[in-house]
Design a protein around this motif. Structure first.
Motif, short mmCIF file in Angstrom:
data_model
loop_
_atom_site.label_atom_id
_atom_site.label_comp_id
_atom_site.label_asym_id
_atom_site.label_seq_id
_atom_site.Cartn_x
_atom_site.Cartn_y
_atom_site.Cartn_z
N ASP A 121 84.12 -68.70 48.91
CA ASP A 121 83.79 -67.43 48.98
C ASP A 121 84.33 -66.42 47.88
OD1 ASP A 121 83.18 -64.63 49.69
OD2 ASP A 121 83.33 -65.08 51.87
N VAL A 153 71.26 -65.55 39.14
CA VAL A 153 70.36 -66.10 39.96
C VAL A 153 69.08 -65.58 39.60
CG1 VAL A 153 69.59 -65.64 42.39
CG2 VAL A 153 72.28 -65.46 41.85
N ALA A 165 71.30 -65.03 46.44
CA ALA A 165 70.06 -65.77 46.47
C ALA A 165 69.31 -65.72 47.60
CB ALA A 165 70.71 -67.37 46.07
N SER A 166 70.23 -65.68 48.98
CA SER A 166 69.42 -65.68 50.24
C SER A 166 68.84 -64.26 50.27
CB SER A 166 70.49 -65.92 51.19
OG SER A 166 70.96 -67.36 51.25
N THR A 207 78.50 -63.00 48.41
CA THR A 207 78.51 -64.34 47.64
C THR A 207 77.63 -64.46 46.69
OG1 THR A 207 77.80 -65.75 48.93
CG2 THR A 207 80.30 -65.34 49.25
N ARG A 208 77.58 -65.14 45.77
CA ARG A 208 76.23 -65.61 44.91
C ARG A 208 75.39 -66.21 45.93
NH1 ARG A 208 73.61 -69.64 42.84
NH2 ARG A 208 72.66 -69.51 41.09
N GLN A 209 75.61 -67.35 46.85
CA GLN A 209 74.80 -67.66 47.64
C GLN A 209 73.97 -66.77 48.38
OE1 GLN A 209 73.27 -70.85 47.44
NE2 GLN A 209 72.04 -70.01 48.99
N GLU A 210 74.95 -65.71 48.83
CA GLU A 210 74.33 -64.56 49.80
C GLU A 210 73.29 -63.88 49.01
OE1 GLU A 210 78.25 -64.74 52.70
OE2 GLU A 210 77.94 -62.90 51.24
N HIS A 243 75.00 -61.79 39.54
CA HIS A 243 76.04 -61.41 40.58
C HIS A 243 77.09 -60.76 40.06
CE1 HIS A 243 78.97 -63.16 43.72
NE2 HIS A 243 78.21 -62.00 44.11
#
Length: 322
Positions: free
Chosen positions: A92, A122, A278-279, A273-276, A81
């Motif tokens: 965020d 990730v 990953a998604s 974001t990092r979570q986005e 990321h």
């Protein structure tokens, strides 16, 4: 270690400042780690860096590259990321006023190894090649956030993608089609319009051509050349999401009257974001959607790759490998 870096700036001839050579191994602060780079994708950000946008003279030499997929110190296959937030920042990462990108404040990914915060890694699924995974952290993550976070698009919506051909635009078409949206796309180039149809667009149009219907959302990365057409293409209450200005940021007519009269929403979007990320990776793993690779070249051919991007003769992403 081997690296591709900016040694000087030039607005008129940016590739003059590009060097393919050797740089010291990366420094690794506490909480950071290194990734052995297997593949890295080009972005327009790299050309802007060679022009001196976002960099200062005292930051040179700077290794270029925001995107990378590779192997971490424990032998895991990972995607990096690229957004680096300030220590202690929560939430965020794109809203951190002190955030940066790899190759801005920190050395980039066009190298044998890159240092990043551990939290920026990730896992890469086995279903994605290193070359495919390297396309995701900038262009594809930008497209994901534009569509589903900032644009709020949902199955059944109609979306217009301006400027089919670039990395973000091809990602927008692929992701929108996979998510059940009706996809319209524009390009000045007939060959790119044909490729956009093959990629999943339902209909394609010449740039600026009047559409047969208004749309729920427009994904705008071009700027000056398409902005007013984007505004005119929206239904009342529709949303324009902008993440770039490849044709320039200055507008003679921003369409303000139409914006307020039709209650349009204009939303900015930057990276994700990092979570986005990953998604996004989970979505690709589940659906089989894959980035379009315009070409893959060894990293020592970075000058050729950047020249191709500068010419605009690209459909999808250019990837450099080690």
């Amino acid at each position: 270690m081997f690296a591709v870096y900016a040694e000087s700036f030039s607005t008129e001839s940016p590739l003059d400042g590009l060097v393919v050579g050797e740089r010291p191994d990366p420094d690794v602060p506490d909480g950071w780690t290194t990734v052995t780079v297997k593949a890295s994708a080009l972005n327009h950000h790299d050309l802007w860096s060679l022009k001196g946008v976002g960099l200062k003279q005292d930051q040179l030499p700077m290794i270029l590259g925001c995107d990378a997929a590779g192997i971490d110190e424990d032998g895991n296959e990972v995607v990096v990321h690229a957004v680096i937030s300030q220590p202690g920042w929560t939430g965020d990462e794109t809203l951190d006023p002190g955030r940066s990108l790899l190759s801005e404040r920190y050395q980039g990914t066009f190298a044998d190894r890159v240092a990043v915060p551990r939290a920026n890694l990730v896992p890469k699924p086995a279903s994605l090649s290193f070359e495919e995974a390297a396309c995701l952290p900038t262009a594809w993550l930008t497209a994901y956030r534009m569509l589903f976070v900032q644009g709020g698009c949902k199955p059944g919506d109609t979306v217009l993608v301006q400027g089919a051909g670039g990395g973000v635009a091809t990602a927008l078409i692929s992701l929108a089609r996979a998510a059940g949206l009706r996809v319209l796309a524009t390009s000045r180039d007939e060959a790119k319009r044909t490729k956009a149809l093959e990629l999943g667009a339902h209909e394609v149009f010449e740039t600026g051509q009047r559409l047969p219907t208004t749309v729920d959302a427009v994904m705008e990365t071009v700027g000056q050349a398409t902005w007013l057409h984007s505004i005119r293409s929206l239904r009342p209450g529709g949303t324009l999401v902008t993440s770039g200005t490849t044709s320039g940021p200055k507008l003679e007519d921003a369409g303000l009257t139409r914006i307020f009269f039709l209650q349009l929403k204009v939303v900015g979007s930057t990276m994700g974001t990092r979570q986005e990320l990953a998604s996004l990776i989970t979505m690709l793993d589940a659906t089989g959607v894959r980035p379009v690779l315009d070409r893959t070249l060894p990293m020592d051919q970075a000058p050729e790759a950047l020249a191709a991007m500068a010419s605009g003769d690209v459909f999808g992403k250019i990837v450099l490998t080690r």
